[in-house]
Structure formats: C-alpha cells, structure tokens
Design a protein around this motif. Structure first.
Motif, PDB file in Angstrom:
ATOM      1  N   ARG A   1      99.962  -7.877 -65.662  1.00 33.23           N
ATOM      2  CA  ARG A   1     100.672  -7.940 -67.155  1.00 33.23           C
ATOM      3  C   ARG A   1     101.287  -6.611 -67.360  1.00 33.23           C
ATOM      4  O   ARG A   1     100.773  -5.540 -67.136  1.00 33.23           O
TER       5      ARG A   1
ATOM      6  N   THR B   1     102.812  -4.765 -70.619  1.00 32.27           N
ATOM      7  CA  THR B   1     102.855  -4.885 -72.071  1.00 32.27           C
ATOM      8  C   THR B   1     103.699  -3.861 -72.556  1.00 32.27           C
ATOM      9  O   THR B   1     103.460  -2.565 -72.342  1.00 32.27           O
TER      10      THR B   1
ATOM     11  N   ARG C   1      92.561  -4.488 -77.186  1.00 32.07           N
ATOM     12  CA  ARG C   1      92.458  -5.180 -75.851  1.00 32.07           C
ATOM     13  C   ARG C   1      91.317  -4.870 -74.986  1.00 32.07           C
ATOM     14  O   ARG C   1      91.389  -5.175 -74.028  1.00 32.07           O
TER      15      ARG C   1
ATOM     16  N   THR D   1     106.499  -6.354 -79.585  1.00 33.57           N
ATOM     17  CA  THR D   1     105.895  -6.179 -78.158  1.00 33.57           C
ATOM     18  C   THR D   1     106.344  -7.251 -77.392  1.00 33.57           C
ATOM     19  O   THR D   1     106.291  -8.480 -77.665  1.00 33.57           O
TER      20      THR D   1
ATOM     21  N   ILE E   1     105.608  -9.077 -73.477  1.00 33.17           N
ATOM     22  CA  ILE E   1     104.540  -9.292 -72.525  1.00 33.17           C
ATOM     23  C   ILE E   1     105.212  -9.876 -71.264  1.00 33.17           C
ATOM     24  O   ILE E   1     105.660 -10.923 -71.423  1.00 33.17           O
TER      25      ILE E   1
ATOM     26  N   GLU F   1     104.207 -11.311 -67.710  1.00 39.23           N
ATOM     27  CA  GLU F   1     103.095 -11.581 -66.702  1.00 39.23           C
ATOM     28  C   GLU F   1     103.612 -12.213 -65.415  1.00 39.23           C
ATOM     29  O   GLU F   1     104.674 -12.961 -65.185  1.00 39.23           O
TER      30      GLU F   1
END
Length: 288
Positions: free
Chosen positions: A41, A43, A82, A269, A271, A273
């Motif tokens: 991941r 971020t 997180r 944000t 993300i 993955e």
C-alpha cells in the motif's frame, strides 16, 4: 509445419522474457478477497504542494519524504489513526522543507524509527538549514543514519526499492533521489523533484527497464513539465501529482494529452494498492 512450430516456440520464449507489468484500475472496486491478499500500500497524504508518502508491505512501514511543517500534526494524527508507531525507514529524497520537515517531526513525536536514509551526508549544506534541523532531532532521538550509494537497494516486506541520483546536478532538485519500486510484477517510479536536465540525465544513463513503471509520481509537484521522452520511457498507466489540481497544470495537461488518469494529492489522500499483479487506486477528496 516444423518451421511453424519452431517459430511459435520462439515467439513464446520472447514473450516470456519480457518483463510483466501490473494492470492498473483507478476508482474501481477490487475483488472481494482483496484485503486477504498480501498487499503493498502506498498512501499519498494530502500535504498541499509537498511530498509525503507512506509505504506499507509485509507488516513493515516506510516514509518517502514527510511533507512541509504546517501539516505535522495532521500527519501525526493520520499515522496514529492507522496504528503506526514504528518505521523501518524514513527516506529523505532531499532537504527541501516540503519534503524533509515532516520526517523531522515524525522523529520529534517519538515514533520508533530503525533508520533515517538519504543520499546526502548528515552535514550537507542547504540554504534553509533543513537538513541541520532534522539531523539535530535524529541525534537527540539516537536514530541511526544511513547514507546510501547510487544503485543501493532496500527491502520493505516483499517489496524492493532501488535508488538513483545525480550528485553533479546544479540544484538540489536536480540532485535528489529517484526510487524504483518493484512488488511482484508491479512497479512504481517515485521522481521527487527532478527537473528537466535530470530527466535527460536518467534517459542517457539508466537502462530503459529501470525507468519503465506502471504508476508514476510526477516530478516536482507538477510544476515542471516532464520531458516527453522521459514520459514515453516510463510509459505509466497512471500519474499522481503531489500538488493541488489548480497548480500542477503542466503535468495535468501532459496527462490529458496522453489520456492517462491523473490525480492530485493536494485535493485529497490517494491510496495505491497492489497484490503483485494488479493495482487498485482510489482517492478521497478533502481528506488527509
């Protein structure tokens, strides 16, 4: 017929020798079992015009830059939300405040850090003294420092990262580190703030396969247009820009011209993955 099968075999061998590339899905729903897979991941935090990226793989955490000072508390809160308290690496691409200040604050706030990594020595001179301030906190917190060499590799979970830089560049932006990430068949290229002459340098000195990547962090917050041959060499399926959509116009225009999806972390944000085969990417607007 014999020649046909020989030709078919040759084509199969040629295809199998080509590097595999991940498929990229933007704003698509991943498979139902996605969260059960071993994921990498990335971020990309909403830090305006600044680089601040968290990498996670195999239970290990790493930052590539930390954004500017003004977002320090938002970054701290986002990391704590997180459940992150430990970093294998903090990696500084170069000592400009919109990259290194957040790393300084991560150390100051007491997150556990195994190593602070940079291509620049601890005592490198920068006109604003950003490196000096960061190193003062590093020494106070007794965090090990590692100066990497050109082509050095680090591992994060099942991911491999290789670092390149141009010490002879005329500015810190030209000198700063770029990072190639490989996770299974997936790849990403982080370009920090490299400007046009640095892009030309890498086109001339790096193997084309080093530059080629599924996803690309646009250089210099989208303020510097990419050299067309550099963009062609990377040949990404997706670009993210560490800036607001209203300011990273140079990269946006290039992306639109190539009909590539482009997202701006300054707006929210992002993300990314991947499971080693495919990328799934989404953005939450106005969220850190």
């Amino acid at each position: 017929m014999k020649h046909f099968f020989a030709l078919l075999l040759m084509l199969c061998l040629l295809v199998s020798a080509l590097p595999a590339l991940g498929e990229v899905y933007v704003n698509k729903t991943p498979p139902e079992d996605w969260e059960t897979r071993n994921l990498l991941r990335v971020t990309v935090f909403r830090t305006g015009e600044g680089d601040c990226m968290l990498l996670q793989a195999g239970g290990e955490n790493m930052m590539i830059d930390g954004g500017p000072y003004k977002y320090r508390e938002s970054l701290r809160d986002a990391l704590q939300a997180r459940n992150i308290s430990h970093f294998k690496y903090l990696f500084s691409t170069h000592p400009h405040d919109d990259h290194i200040d957040g790393l300084r604050m991560i150390m100051y706030y007491g997150f556990e850090v195994e190593e602070f990594v940079s291509m620049f020595p601890k005592n490198v001179h920068d006109t604003e003294g950003n490196q000096k301030k960061a190193m003062a906190v590093l020494d106070k917190m007794q965090i090990p420092f590692r100066q990497i060499a050109y082509g050095d590799e680090l591992t994060l979970g099942g991911a491999g990262l290789t670092f390149y830089f141009w010490p002879e560049g005329r500015t810190l932006d030209a000198q700063c580190s770029i990072t190639k990430l490989i996770y299974g068949d997936c790849s990403a290229l982080f370009t920090a703030d490299i400007i046009g002459d640095a892009q030309h340098h890498y086109l001339e000195t790096l193997d084309p396969e080093v530059l080629k990547a599924d996803v690309l962090k646009a250089p210099h917050h989208g303020l510097t247009a990419m050299v067309p041959d550099f963009l062609t060499a990377v040949d990404p399926a997706y670009i993210w820009v560490t800036n607001y959509s209203t300011r990273g116009y140079r990269i946006k225009n290039q992306g639109d011209f190539r009909k590539l999806p482009v997202q701006f972390s300054g707006d929210g944000t992002i993300i990314l993955e991947c499971d080693g085969t495919d990328w799934y990417i989404h953005q939450t607007l106005r969220q850190f």
